[in-house]
Write an enzyme that holds these catalytic residues in place. Structure first.
Site, PDB file in Angstrom:
ATOM      1  N   SER A   6       1.229  -1.203   0.324  1.00 11.67           N
ATOM      2  CA  SER A   6      -0.324  -0.037  -0.025  1.00 11.67           C
ATOM      3  C   SER A   6       0.264   1.413   0.024  1.00 11.67           C
ATOM      4  CB  SER A   6      -1.364  -0.543   1.242  1.00 11.67           C
ATOM      5  OG  SER A   6      -1.702   1.464   0.915  1.00 11.67           O
ATOM      6  N   TYR A  21      -2.032  -0.868  10.382  1.00  8.81           N
ATOM      7  CA  TYR A  21      -2.160  -0.411   8.822  1.00  8.81           C
ATOM      8  C   TYR A  21      -1.136  -0.269   8.100  1.00  8.81           C
ATOM      9  CZ  TYR A  21      -3.799  -0.735   4.211  1.00  8.81           C
ATOM     10  OH  TYR A  21      -3.809  -1.304   2.530  1.00  8.81           O
TER      11      TYR A  21
END
Length: 265
Positions: free
Chosen positions: A155, A169
């Site tokens: 990501s 995350y």
């Protein structure tokens, strides 16, 4: 020079591919791309209904094949069982796409310890576990100039801190990106390439709530003016899986519309 046409450079026909988290979202997009281009694709997640629905849908497309295997990839034993099942079914594995992941958003003041345990385990540790257990099959896939590839779905939040309070995350994705580079250096002599796709926002179950609330704001921050589409991530996976990607390893490839280079005054 032969073999420089696009059909040769990006061909995955006949490859054996495993896509974790392949029952929905980005994983389903990736699995669809491989099936439509003639690969034999295994998809795995912990949700039998989603896996079956996706496999049935993809098998109607023709060209390739989609086979579901249920596994809770947050658990070590389940990763081992999945690797063993792949070994029983196949003599080689050409491509492993580690896509399964989770996120957790909460304010700094109340952010729970368990969020880090859950996300670091699934998003990093189990990627290592499954890759480790499948290296023998990937080595066989790479024999004789064949294909042995690991593609980790990362990501942009692992590259730059996000505005949202998703501390575990972003930390886990940064760790995943570095793990990919470490694995790439170790596995290159075995003919196995390891790369990461650092994705921006794509329509998925994980992103659904965020896009519902903030899509216009998110799009304004992306120079190319939109969120990701299936062709964006599929094209990158085909590139890294085919002859065109055979000299690329240890790379983190941003698939995010220019978000990382957007000016922020």
């Amino acid at each position: 020079m032969s073999g420089l046409d696009a059909s040769s450079l990006f061909s995955v026909k006949g490859q054996v591919v495993l896509v974790t988290g392949g029952g929905r979202g980005v994983g389903e997009m990736i699995a669809t791309g491989y099936v439509q281009n003639g690969a034999k694709v295994y998809i795995s997640s912990r949700t039998p209904s989603a896996l079956k629905e996706t496999a049935d849908k993809l098998n109607k497309l023709g060209k390739g094949e989609c086979i579901p295997i249920v596994a809770d990839l947050s658990k070590y034993d389940e990763c081992v069982k999945l690797a063993e099942e792949m070994g029983r079914r196949e003599k080689v594995l050409n491509v492993l796409v580690n896509n399964s992941g989770a996120t957790w958003g909460e304010s700094l003041e109340t952010y729970p310890d368990q969020a880090f345990t859950k996300l670091m385990t699934l998003n990093v540790q189990r990627v290592f576990t499954l890759s480790q257990k499948l290296v023998p099959l990937l080595k066989k896939g790479a024999e004789g100039g064949g294909v042995g590839r690991i593609i980790n779905i990362g990501s942009i939040n692992g590259e730059i801190p996000p505005a949202m309070e998703t501390y575990a995350y972003s930390s886990s994705k940064a760790a995943l990106h570095h793990l990919s580079r470490h694995l790439a250096s170790r596995l290159a002599p075995d003919g196995i390439n390891v790369n990461t796709l650092a994705l921006g926002p794509f329509p998925s179950k994980m992103m659904a709530a965020t896009l519902d609330k903030f899509k216009d704001d998110i799009v304004r921050g992306i120079p190319l003016g939109r969120v990701g589409e299936p062709s964006d991530v599929v094209g990158a996976c085909l590139w890294l899986s085919g002859k065109a990607g055979q000299f690329i390893t240890g790379a983190t490839v941003p698939i995010e519309g220019g978000h990382l280079i957007a000016a922020k005054l």
